[in-house]
Scaffold this active site. Structure first.
Site, PDB file in Angstrom:
ATOM      1  N   ASP A  97       0.820  -1.202   0.000  1.00  0.00           N
ATOM      2  CA  ASP A  97       0.000   0.000   0.000  1.00  0.00           C
ATOM      3  C   ASP A  97       0.859   1.258   0.000  1.00  0.00           C
ATOM      4  O   ASP A  97       1.508   1.584   0.989  1.00  0.00           O
ATOM      5  CB  ASP A  97      -0.917   0.002   1.231  1.00  0.00           C
ATOM      6  CG  ASP A  97      -2.002   1.061   1.146  1.00  0.00           C
ATOM      7  OD1 ASP A  97      -1.986   1.860   0.197  1.00  0.00           O
ATOM      8  OD2 ASP A  97      -2.876   1.081   2.038  1.00  0.00           O
ATOM      9  N   ASP A 275      -1.394   5.124  -6.161  1.00  0.00           N
ATOM     10  CA  ASP A 275      -1.978   4.308  -5.107  1.00  0.00           C
ATOM     11  C   ASP A 275      -2.103   2.846  -5.532  1.00  0.00           C
ATOM     12  O   ASP A 275      -2.999   2.480  -6.295  1.00  0.00           O
ATOM     13  CB  ASP A 275      -3.349   4.864  -4.732  1.00  0.00           C
ATOM     14  CG  ASP A 275      -3.950   4.168  -3.527  1.00  0.00           C
ATOM     15  OD1 ASP A 275      -3.193   3.562  -2.755  1.00  0.00           O
ATOM     16  OD2 ASP A 275      -5.179   4.231  -3.356  1.00  0.00           O
TER      17      ASP A 275
END
Length: 404
Positions: A97, A275
């Site tokens: 992440d 992202d």
């Protein structure tokens, strides 16, 4: 200021158990094998993303090695890496992440108290509303190893005691250090990220992560990517890396860019983020509307994506991302969901053609005007350079692939 390894005085002050203490069930003594698993039916990638949206010199190791870490696309539609924790070792498959800087475990596979409980509370929230996810728990000092080679002793590892909407073991946070602010209860400052601790331990030479994915297909080999810690893997890209600075006001891997569809300006020099935790490419609502009109696409209620006809696909023009005077182009094929995986996509029809562009809830100028999810990074090698606060991109052998 937090250090990656605690002071001796702190270690002496804490009680240490002589053997592992079972927190929940019996330890798992073998690694779990996870790939893109749709055995329980389709997967609603849109639901995962919507909640989340709401919420140039080359390096050389100079004697320190870089380490390539394999990552696999798991059943929940996110790339995961194997993180070994404690002694005896338990392996956790943690989501990679870029939108978080906190590394934590305990979401599915339980933690066995092989480390030192610091009693420091920690929490993080990912997205808002009913579909948002979060965890809260405690910081333990324990040994963690990534990829069999990158080891951090006495790492400040967050262990979840409570989670919401979590379908994975935890998170490997490779976001900028600023994202750790206010995650520790009663401590408003920041603390070192996983990558920074690898540098401090001498495992790698630079606070840098290279990310390599490739477009998905039915072939499971395409579900495997690679993270390179500490250096750039020159075998993964085909042209120069172009860097853009992180915008000064952002805590994320946030850059500015313009986007054009054919000759039409869709987005003009606005900021957004990179992202890995998101599946699609998100645009500010007015930019998305321009793209929708230009492509002639219709909103598809079952999938939540834009859908086009075969003729509209034939007529689809290039979507160009203008980053620091360099153009990165998504071909028509790169703008659609892999058709061979249509029946694995929640609500999709076998012969449907679905675009991977979706919209944010705000218009341009809100500060978050785009999000580049892994469908973008599957076409371009991505470098997160924490030392120089910049993000780099370069084409790969898969940039113009027609696998979709």
């Amino acid at each position: 200021m937090f250090l990656c390894a605690p002071l001796l005085a702190l270690l002496l002050a804490l009680s240490i158990t002589g053997s592992p203490v079972e927190v929940r069930n019996s330890p798992i003594d073998h690694p779990l094998a996870r790939r893109l698993d749709f055995s329980n039916g389709t997967i609603d990638l849109m639901q995962h993303d919507k909640a989340r949206v709401a919420a140039s010199r080359e390096y050389h190791t100079h004697g320190r090695r870089a380490e390539n870490i394999p990552v696999v696309l798991a059943g929940e539609g996110k790339y995961v890496a194997a993180l070994a924790v404690g002694s005896p070792v338990t392996t956790y498959y943690v989501v990679v992440d870029t939108g978080s800087a906190v590394t934590w475990i305990g979401g599915l596979t339980p933690y066995y108290e092989t480390g030192v409980n610091t009693r420091q509370r920690v929490q993080e929230i990912y997205g808002e509303g009913d579909d948002g996810s979060s965890f809260s728990g405690t910081i333990f000092l324990d040994t963690v190893t990534l990829g069999g080679e990158l080891t951090i002793p006495d790492y400040k590892l967050a262990v979840a005691s409570k989670t919401k909407n979590v379908e994975y073991d935890g998170i490997l946070g490779i976001g900028p250090r600023d994202l750790t602010a206010r995650t520790l209860k009663g401590k408003p400052g920041t603390y070192p990220t996983f990558t920074e601790c690898l540098v401090d331990e001498g495992d790698i030479g630079h606070n840098l992560v290279g990310i390599f994915f490739q477009p998905l297909s039915e072939d499971e080999d395409t579900h495997i990517g690679e993270l390179t810690f500490g250096e750039i893997d020159h075998t993964k890209y085909t042209d120069d890396i172009v860097y853009a600075p992180i915008t000064a006001s952002s805590k994320f891997w946030n850059i500015k860019q313009s986007i054009t569809y054919g000759n039409t300006i869709i987005l003009d020099d606005f900021p957004g983020i990179i992202d890995t935790g998101s599946n699609y490419i998100y645009l500010a609502s007015d930019a998305y509307d321009k793209y929708k009109i230009e492509t002639g696409a219709a909103f598809d209620e079952p999938t939540g994506l834009l859908r086009i006809t075969r003729q509209q696909y034939t007529d689809l023009r290039e979507l160009k991302f203008h980053i620091n005077k360099k153009i990165f182009t998504l071909t028509s094929n790169a703008q659609i969901w892999p058709r061979s995986l249509n029946l694995k996509l929640f609500g999709a029809e076998k012969d449907g053609i679905y675009l991977i562009i979706d919209k944010l809830s705000t218009k341009t100028g809100a500060g978050l005007d785009f999000m580049l999810g892994y469908t973008f990074m599957q076409r371009f090698y991505t470098v997160l350079d924490g030392d120089n606060r910049r993000v780099g991109f370069a084409p790969t052998p898969f940039t113009s692939a027609t696998t979709n």
